[in-house]
Design a protein around this motif. Structure first.
Motif, short mmCIF file in Angstrom:
data_model
loop_
_atom_site.label_atom_id
_atom_site.label_comp_id
_atom_site.label_asym_id
_atom_site.label_seq_id
_atom_site.Cartn_x
_atom_site.Cartn_y
_atom_site.Cartn_z
N LEU A 40 0.82 -1.20 0.00
CA LEU A 40 0.00 0.00 0.00
C LEU A 40 0.86 1.26 0.00
CD1 LEU A 40 -2.69 1.34 -0.04
CD2 LEU A 40 -2.93 0.93 2.42
N TYR A 41 1.93 1.24 0.79
CA TYR A 41 2.80 2.42 0.81
C TYR A 41 3.47 2.63 -0.55
CZ TYR A 41 6.10 5.90 2.46
OH TYR A 41 6.82 7.07 2.63
N ASN A 42 3.80 1.57 -1.22
CA ASN A 42 4.37 1.67 -2.56
C ASN A 42 3.45 2.46 -3.49
OD1 ASN A 42 6.15 1.07 -4.74
ND2 ASN A 42 4.95 -0.74 -5.28
N LEU A 43 2.17 2.17 -3.43
CA LEU A 43 1.20 2.85 -4.29
C LEU A 43 0.95 4.29 -3.84
CD1 LEU A 43 -1.42 -0.02 -4.75
CD2 LEU A 43 0.52 0.56 -6.23
N LEU A 44 0.72 4.48 -2.55
CA LEU A 44 0.39 5.81 -2.05
C LEU A 44 1.56 6.77 -2.21
CD1 LEU A 44 -1.64 7.66 -0.58
CD2 LEU A 44 -0.65 6.86 1.58
N ARG A 45 2.75 6.33 -1.83
CA ARG A 45 3.91 7.21 -1.91
C ARG A 45 4.16 7.66 -3.35
NH1 ARG A 45 9.23 7.11 -3.17
NH2 ARG A 45 10.62 8.45 -1.94
#
Length: 220
Positions: free
Chosen positions: A69-74
């Motif tokens: 999820l952090y990969n996508l959001l960041r």
């Protein structure tokens, strides 16, 4: 049950109650300062309602969800220059408590106040917590209440075992309690309230291949 000021004022002991509360909060504030001095980059801990809460290492399922999820959001926030994000170790200082949420997003306006020495962060605009056996009570109770009271406009609670995402939001910025926006499963898409163009398949949170496909769309 919420106790109002008017209810307290009905008591003949209102002044005594106020004095006791003031003394207790002053003592708590001192312990909070000691917590901040003790806290290091090697320790994941939070200060919640006067207590230091130490967190155990998390399972691979938790780490996988966080990474995906952090990969996508960041990347989404970075590409569109929408502010700042953080994972795991950003210390969020609210009125009474200090938290280290799993994933945070701050608007461009808030992010503009950060520099390389920023340690204490203001309330994010969007917080994501990933449930684990040791944290789920805090995520669903005190954090749920505290995040809403401090104007964190969007809150996701993710269950890595059941593979679902619960989305909560403030209907208007001045609200002090969350409304449920839905529970989402693999096969569904979920759209952020705060970042409405950030819409991803829920499967991309739990599955590496789906995550890669979602990332390609974000990267254009």
């Amino acid at each position: 049950m919420e106790i109002t000021v008017s209810e307290i004022m009905k008591s003949p002991g209102a002044v005594l109650l106020y004095q006791q509360m003031q003394a207790a909060l002053e003592d708590e504030a001192q312990r909070r300062e000691e917590f901040r001095e003790w806290l290091s980059e090697d320790v994941k801990a939070e200060f919640i309602n006067g207590k230091v809460i130490l967190h155990s290492p998390v399972r691979r399922g938790h780490l996988g969800v966080s990474d995906n999820l952090y990969n996508l959001l960041r990347n989404f926030v970075h590409i569109h220059q929408l502010g700042a994000t953080a994972v795991e170790k950003a210390l969020v200082a609210l009125t009474r408590n200090d938290y280290e949420p799993d994933i945070c997003y701050w608007s461009k306006e808030k992010a503009a106040t950060f520099d390389k020495n920023t340690l204490l962060h203001p309330a994010p605009d969007f917080v994501i917590e990933i449930l684990s056996p040791s944290t789920k009570k805090y995520d669903r109770e005190v954090k749920y209440e505290d995040y809403a009271l401090h104007g964190i406009r969007e809150y996701w609670i993710i269950d890595p075992d059941k593979q679902n995402v619960e989305q909560f939001g403030l209907l208007v910025p001045t609200d002090k309690s969350y409304l449920p926006y839905g529970k989402f499963l693999p096969g569904d898409d979920i759209k952020s309230i705060v970042l409405p163009e950030f819409e991803i398949p829920v499967a991309a949170i739990f599955d590496d291949k789906a995550n890669f496909e979602a990332l390609k769309k974000i990267l254009g």
